[in-house]
Design a protein around this motif. Structure first.
Motif, PDB file in Angstrom:
ATOM      1  N   UNK A 233      -5.424  14.915  -3.337  1.00 32.39           N
ATOM      2  CA  UNK A 233      -4.049  14.754  -3.841  1.00 32.39           C
ATOM      3  C   UNK A 233      -3.953  13.764  -4.992  1.00 32.39           C
ATOM      4  N   UNK A 234      -2.867  13.888  -5.726  1.00 32.17           N
ATOM      5  CA  UNK A 234      -2.523  12.905  -6.753  1.00 32.17           C
ATOM      6  C   UNK A 234      -1.831  11.735  -6.058  1.00 32.17           C
ATOM      7  N   UNK A 235      -2.213  10.523  -6.453  1.00 28.58           N
ATOM      8  CA  UNK A 235      -1.693   9.336  -5.793  1.00 28.58           C
ATOM      9  C   UNK A 235      -0.931   8.469  -6.781  1.00 28.58           C
ATOM     10  N   UNK A 236       0.264   8.051  -6.386  1.00 30.88           N
ATOM     11  CA  UNK A 236       1.106   7.202  -7.221  1.00 30.88           C
ATOM     12  C   UNK A 236       1.495   5.962  -6.412  1.00 30.88           C
ATOM     13  N   UNK A 237       0.740   4.898  -6.617  1.00 35.24           N
ATOM     14  CA  UNK A 237       0.977   3.653  -5.896  1.00 35.24           C
ATOM     15  C   UNK A 237       2.237   2.983  -6.438  1.00 35.24           C
ATOM     16  N   UNK A 238       3.198   2.727  -5.553  1.00 38.44           N
ATOM     17  CA  UNK A 238       4.460   2.149  -5.998  1.00 38.44           C
ATOM     18  C   UNK A 238       4.258   0.795  -6.666  1.00 38.44           C
TER      19      UNK A 238
ATOM     20  N   UNK B  39       3.970  22.982  -2.576  1.00 31.95           N
ATOM     21  CA  UNK B  39       3.281  22.356  -3.707  1.00 31.95           C
ATOM     22  C   UNK B  39       4.228  21.594  -4.623  1.00 31.95           C
ATOM     23  N   UNK B  40       5.514  21.941  -4.557  1.00 33.37           N
ATOM     24  CA  UNK B  40       6.515  21.250  -5.383  1.00 33.37           C
ATOM     25  C   UNK B  40       7.176  20.128  -4.584  1.00 33.37           C
ATOM     26  N   UNK B  41       6.357  19.353  -3.894  1.00 27.48           N
ATOM     27  CA  UNK B  41       6.883  18.244  -3.107  1.00 27.48           C
ATOM     28  C   UNK B  41       5.933  17.054  -3.205  1.00 27.48           C
ATOM     29  N   UNK B  42       6.456  15.899  -2.804  1.00 32.31           N
ATOM     30  CA  UNK B  42       5.645  14.692  -2.646  1.00 32.31           C
ATOM     31  C   UNK B  42       5.928  14.128  -1.261  1.00 32.31           C
ATOM     32  N   UNK B  43       5.029  13.261  -0.808  1.00 32.25           N
ATOM     33  CA  UNK B  43       5.156  12.683   0.539  1.00 32.25           C
ATOM     34  C   UNK B  43       4.806  11.212   0.488  1.00 32.25           C
ATOM     35  N   UNK B  44       5.520  10.444   1.273  1.00 28.58           N
ATOM     36  CA  UNK B  44       5.189   9.022   1.387  1.00 28.58           C
ATOM     37  C   UNK B  44       3.907   8.833   2.192  1.00 28.58           C
TER      38      UNK B  44
ATOM     39  N   UNK C  42       0.791  -1.237   0.000  1.00 29.41           N
ATOM     40  CA  UNK C  42       0.000   0.000   0.000  1.00 29.41           C
ATOM     41  C   UNK C  42       0.820   1.281   0.000  1.00 29.41           C
ATOM     42  N   UNK C  43       2.156   1.170  -0.097  1.00 29.15           N
ATOM     43  CA  UNK C  43       2.993   2.363  -0.079  1.00 29.15           C
ATOM     44  C   UNK C  43       2.683   3.241  -1.290  1.00 29.15           C
ATOM     45  N   UNK C  44       2.492   4.528  -1.039  1.00 33.80           N
ATOM     46  CA  UNK C  44       2.119   5.473  -2.100  1.00 33.80           C
ATOM     47  C   UNK C  44       2.933   6.746  -1.942  1.00 33.80           C
ATOM     48  N   UNK C  45       3.174   7.413  -3.057  1.00 33.10           N
ATOM     49  CA  UNK C  45       3.720   8.767  -3.021  1.00 33.10           C
ATOM     50  C   UNK C  45       2.579   9.717  -3.362  1.00 33.10           C
ATOM     51  N   UNK C  46       2.451  10.747  -2.556  1.00 29.07           N
ATOM     52  CA  UNK C  46       1.321  11.678  -2.625  1.00 29.07           C
ATOM     53  C   UNK C  46       1.832  13.030  -3.109  1.00 29.07           C
ATOM     54  N   UNK C  47       1.151  13.584  -4.092  1.00 25.85           N
ATOM     55  CA  UNK C  47       1.576  14.870  -4.651  1.00 25.85           C
ATOM     56  C   UNK C  47       0.393  15.825  -4.733  1.00 25.85           C
ATOM     57  N   UNK C  48       0.702  17.095  -4.938  1.00 16.53           N
ATOM     58  CA  UNK C  48      -0.338  18.104  -5.097  1.00 16.53           C
ATOM     59  C   UNK C  48      -0.954  18.005  -6.487  1.00 16.53           C
ATOM     60  N   UNK C  49      -2.227  18.348  -6.612  1.00 18.78           N
ATOM     61  CA  UNK C  49      -2.851  18.372  -7.939  1.00 18.78           C
ATOM     62  C   UNK C  49      -2.376  19.591  -8.734  1.00 18.78           C
ATOM     63  N   UNK C  50      -2.614  19.547 -10.023  1.00 19.81           N
ATOM     64  CA  UNK C  50      -2.325  20.687 -10.913  1.00 19.81           C
ATOM     65  C   UNK C  50      -0.851  21.087 -10.907  1.00 19.81           C
ATOM     66  N   UNK C  51       0.025  20.097 -10.796  1.00 21.22           N
ATOM     67  CA  UNK C  51       1.466  20.362 -10.849  1.00 21.22           C
ATOM     68  C   UNK C  51       2.105  19.676 -12.059  1.00 21.22           C
ATOM     69  N   UNK C  52       1.286  19.230 -12.987  1.00 22.14           N
ATOM     70  CA  UNK C  52       1.810  18.595 -14.195  1.00 22.14           C
ATOM     71  C   UNK C  52       2.359  17.197 -13.950  1.00 22.14           C
ATOM     72  N   UNK C  53       1.887  16.547 -12.905  1.00 21.42           N
ATOM     73  CA  UNK C  53       2.352  15.202 -12.560  1.00 21.42           C
ATOM     74  C   UNK C  53       1.285  14.193 -12.954  1.00 21.42           C
ATOM     75  N   UNK C  54       1.531  13.458 -14.013  1.00 23.83           N
ATOM     76  CA  UNK C  54       0.541  12.512 -14.516  1.00 23.83           C
ATOM     77  C   UNK C  54       1.023  11.067 -14.421  1.00 23.83           C
ATOM     78  N   UNK C  55       2.323  10.858 -14.571  1.00 28.33           N
ATOM     79  CA  UNK C  55       2.900   9.514 -14.516  1.00 28.33           C
ATOM     80  C   UNK C  55       3.874   9.425 -13.351  1.00 28.33           C
ATOM     81  N   UNK C  56       4.148   8.204 -12.929  1.00 26.66           N
ATOM     82  CA  UNK C  56       5.035   8.001 -11.786  1.00 26.66           C
ATOM     83  C   UNK C  56       6.385   8.676 -12.000  1.00 26.66           C
ATOM     84  N   UNK C  57       6.916   8.540 -13.206  1.00 26.85           N
ATOM     85  CA  UNK C  57       8.246   9.112 -13.484  1.00 26.85           C
ATOM     86  C   UNK C  57       8.260  10.629 -13.421  1.00 26.85           C
TER      87      UNK C  57
END
Length: 333
Positions: free
Chosen positions: A195-200, A172-177, A109-124
């Motif tokens: 938030x935007x969610x990126x499941x590892x 806003x230019x950060x992500x969090x575990x 269930x580990x995820x990286x969490x980011x702010x919306x509207x920051x141009x982050x669409x893919x994990x990379x």
């Protein structure tokens, strides 16, 4: 007739007493405070599934001050809820005699969490950020895999995560575990953002998680009991996810009074929508399933990332003997 009736009552009472005494006592230690992510275990206690399998199970709650894995190694509890496969792989390297007998979560269930509207669409895309808040364990494990599997991730992004979402919400230019079943709920509630969610796991960090771990000598000497505990737990999970889980949730809140109904509901829906419990082989062979292929692929990825040692016989730290049998699938409605 009165004598026969009395004898019948005594016989019934004796049978009930004998049945109760016949239950095998099992202590199961979780690795954190009670929550929906432990729901199947609490369900099997609440609805009598463990008893149906001849078991009297006590859940020993984990938490910040708990040492349940140490209790397992000392023989004080019979089974433990391990995290992902890195923990048992490290145990193997250190000759700690544990073995995984089931994997309740097909995905970590580990995820990286980011702010919306920051141009982050893919994990990379997370590699573009100047800051990723994570704990030391995350930096030493999955972040090393991120650097190995994707271009652009770098040590300079790392900042310590103090289990406080404040620094992330302020930048806003950060992500969090986080765990996808819990931290996103808190961030949405406290920060007022979705938030935007990126499941590892969906990005390639394909390890099993929330596993049932036992001591090797105990499992080997108690295969029937182990099978019954695994089967009953699996049935508990199907009922928790798809049946009446009200009694289980009351037990969870009793053990962890800070747990709320809203958080439980969010966690259950998240477990379902992201396929944490049911995906991959578990869809066809049942909750808890593990395969040699997935175990080997994860181990190879961790060796490549420099997280674990090369040349380890990983088959010594898990067994598929007790799973992938379709147990409980009839309970899914």
């Amino acid at each position: 007739m009165r004598i026969l009736s009395t004898l019948g009552i005594l016989a019934a009472a004796l049978a009930a007493s004998t049945s109760a005494q016949a239950l095998d006592e099992v202590k199961f230690g979780t690795n954190w405070l009670a929550q929906a992510e432990h729901g199947g275990y609490y369900q099997a206690v609440a609805d009598g599934t463990y008893e149906k399998y001849g078991l009297k199970v006590e859940i020993v709650q984990g938490g910040p001050q708990a040492a349940n894995r140490a209790l397992l190694l000392a023989g004080k509890i019979q089974f433990y809820m391990a995290g992902n496969m890195l923990q048992p792989l490290n145990a193997l390297a250190e000759d700690i005699p544990v073995i995984e007998v089931a994997a309740i979560f097909q995905k970590d269930p580990q995820v990286l969490i980011a702010h919306p509207d920051q141009g982050l669409e893919k994990f990379e895309d997370l590699a573009k950020l100047p800051t990723i808040f994570m704990g030391k364990d995350g930096f030493a494990s999955y972040f090393q895999w991120m650097k190995s599997a994707y271009e652009g991730f770098r040590d300079e992004q790392y900042k310590p995560y103090t289990f406080n979402p404040g620094p992330f919400l302020a930048d806003k230019q950060s992500a969090q575990q986080g765990y996808i079943t819990s931290e996103p709920f808190a961030i949405e509630k406290e920060g007022g953002i979705k938030p935007k969610l990126f499941l590892l796991a969906d990005a390639g960090f394909e390890t099993y998680s929330t596993m049932i771990e036992g001591r090797k000598d105990f499992v080997e000497a108690n295969k029937d009991l182990t099978q019954r505990f695994v089967d009953a737990t699996i049935e508990g999970w199907y009922t928790y996810l798809y049946g009446d889980n009200a009694a289980a949730n009351e037990l969870i809140k009793k053990d962890n009074p800070e747990m709320t109904d809203d958080q439980i509901a969010f966690s259950i829906e998240t477990m379902k929508s992201f396929g944490l419990v049911e995906s991959g082989e578990a869809l066809e062979k049942g909750i808890g399933c593990m395969t040699d292929e997935k175990q080997s692929a994860f181990y190879d990825a961790m060796v490549k990332a420099g997280v674990v040692k090369e040349g380890i016989d990983i088959t010594k730290v898990y067994t598929t003997e007790f799973v992938c049998k379709g147990v409980g699938m009839n309970l899914k409605k």
